[in-house]
Design a protein around this motif. Structure first.
Motif, PDB file in Angstrom:
ATOM      1  N   ARG A 157      98.974 -64.352 -64.879  1.00 23.62           N
ATOM      2  CA  ARG A 157      98.504 -65.056 -66.078  1.00 23.62           C
ATOM      3  C   ARG A 157      98.925 -64.313 -67.355  1.00 23.62           C
ATOM      4  O   ARG A 157      99.341 -64.930 -68.340  1.00 23.62           O
ATOM      5  CB  ARG A 157      96.987 -65.212 -66.056  1.00 23.62           C
ATOM      6  N   ASP A 190      93.172 -57.182 -60.776  1.00 24.70           N
ATOM      7  CA  ASP A 190      92.566 -58.489 -60.544  1.00 24.70           C
ATOM      8  C   ASP A 190      91.067 -58.346 -60.272  1.00 24.70           C
ATOM      9  O   ASP A 190      90.255 -59.166 -60.742  1.00 24.70           O
ATOM     10  CB  ASP A 190      93.261 -59.180 -59.370  1.00 24.70           C
ATOM     11  N   ASP A 205      96.898 -64.681 -59.977  1.00 18.19           N
ATOM     12  CA  ASP A 205      96.078 -63.527 -60.342  1.00 18.19           C
ATOM     13  C   ASP A 205      96.202 -63.222 -61.830  1.00 18.19           C
ATOM     14  O   ASP A 205      96.992 -63.838 -62.553  1.00 18.19           O
ATOM     15  CB  ASP A 205      96.423 -62.310 -59.478  1.00 18.19           C
ATOM     16  N   ILE A 206      95.424 -62.256 -62.294  1.00 22.05           N
ATOM     17  CA  ILE A 206      95.371 -61.956 -63.728  1.00 22.05           C
ATOM     18  C   ILE A 206      96.724 -61.437 -64.233  1.00 22.05           C
ATOM     19  O   ILE A 206      97.142 -61.754 -65.352  1.00 22.05           O
ATOM     20  CB  ILE A 206      94.243 -60.940 -64.048  1.00 22.05           C
ATOM     21  N   ARG A 218      97.928 -53.870 -58.829  1.00 23.17           N
ATOM     22  CA  ARG A 218      97.774 -55.289 -59.161  1.00 23.17           C
ATOM     23  C   ARG A 218      96.461 -55.847 -58.608  1.00 23.17           C
ATOM     24  O   ARG A 218      95.748 -56.582 -59.299  1.00 23.17           O
ATOM     25  CB  ARG A 218      98.968 -56.065 -58.630  1.00 23.17           C
ATOM     26  N   ARG A 219      96.145 -55.498 -57.373  1.00 22.50           N
ATOM     27  CA  ARG A 219      94.878 -55.946 -56.788  1.00 22.50           C
ATOM     28  C   ARG A 219      93.686 -55.367 -57.539  1.00 22.50           C
ATOM     29  O   ARG A 219      92.682 -56.052 -57.776  1.00 22.50           O
ATOM     30  CB  ARG A 219      94.815 -55.552 -55.313  1.00 22.50           C
ATOM     31  N   ALA A 226      87.942 -59.884 -62.483  1.00 26.02           N
ATOM     32  CA  ALA A 226      86.892 -60.712 -61.887  1.00 26.02           C
ATOM     33  C   ALA A 226      85.512 -60.221 -62.295  1.00 26.02           C
ATOM     34  O   ALA A 226      84.574 -61.012 -62.442  1.00 26.02           O
ATOM     35  CB  ALA A 226      87.021 -60.694 -60.365  1.00 26.02           C
TER      36      ALA A 226
END
Length: 224
Positions: free
Chosen positions: A6, A183, A2-3, A179-180, A187
């Motif tokens: 990264r 992400d 996930d971002i 966190r979700r 996107a």
């Protein structure tokens, strides 16, 4: 990947300086001076006031109801969970909420909180949440790691309440949701060309977090 993962990898040195700081290490092994922890808690209370403003800004920057609800959840976590922990712990030293609010902000407190607010004001919702993420998600990772390392020893640990709060189910869920959400924002709004800018922002926010820990340690030195 996930971002958030990264971003951590892209800013690995800055992230390590934050999550592996001496303040964190000493908190984990119980050797952190109480004066350092007390100074940190008072400043973190002021820090959270500014982060509450950042989540209010996130509501304004949101273009969907789901983003607004995520901002509301972040604001509630600060006002109803984290600040209560600080009030409870600082009350052991005879400090009231009024005393905490009246404290003077340290330069390290100003530096990080105003940086986050500037990222949000100058950029979009993704910029703001990237700048927030080292704190929001990083504390969950630190708390979970310290709790796992301590195991049953956490029950008699001098910093049990802080570690248990951030390792606990309620805060872990908050961090997972953040966190979700991050992400999902990536996107929708991130291009690969933009990733380098976001990684630089994340790295600076992580360095400012490390500076915040250092502020606590240096306060203990001047007190002793």
């Amino acid at each position: 990947m996930d971002i958030f993962e990264r971003l951590k990898q892209a800013a690995a040195a800055d992230w390590a300086a934050y999550v592996e700081h001496d303040f964190v290490r000493q908190m984990g092994d119980g050797s952190l001076p109480e004066a350092a922890f007390r100074r940190y808690l008072v400043q973190d209370y002021l820090f959270l006031i500014q982060f509450a403003r950042a989540y209010a800004l996130a509501t304004y920057k949101s273009r969907t109801l789901s983003d607004m609800r995520a901002a509301k959840a972040g604001l509630s976590a600060i006002l109803d969970l984290e600040m209560d922990l600080h009030v409870r712990l600082c009350g052991r030293w005879g400090l009231s909420p009024q005393d905490l609010e009246a404290a003077t902000e340290h330069q390290a407190t100003v530096a990080y909180t105003r940086y986050v607010l500037d990222c949000g004001q100058a950029g979009d919702l993704l910029d703001l949440h990237v700048a927030l993420s080292p704190c929001v998600i990083g504390y969950a990772e630190i708390g979970a790691r310290l709790a796992a390392d301590l195991g049953a020893a956490l029950e008699s640990h001098p910093y049990r309440d802080w570690i248990a709060e951030y390792a606990g189910e309620a805060y872990q869920e908050i961090a997972s949701d953040a966190r979700r959400h991050l992400d999902g924002l990536a996107a929708r709004a991130m291009t690969e060309a933009r990733f380098g800018e976001l990684a630089a922002m994340f790295g600076k926010a992580s360095r400012l977090e490390a500076d915040f820990w250092q502020m606590g340690l240096e306060g203990a030195k001047t007190t002793n």
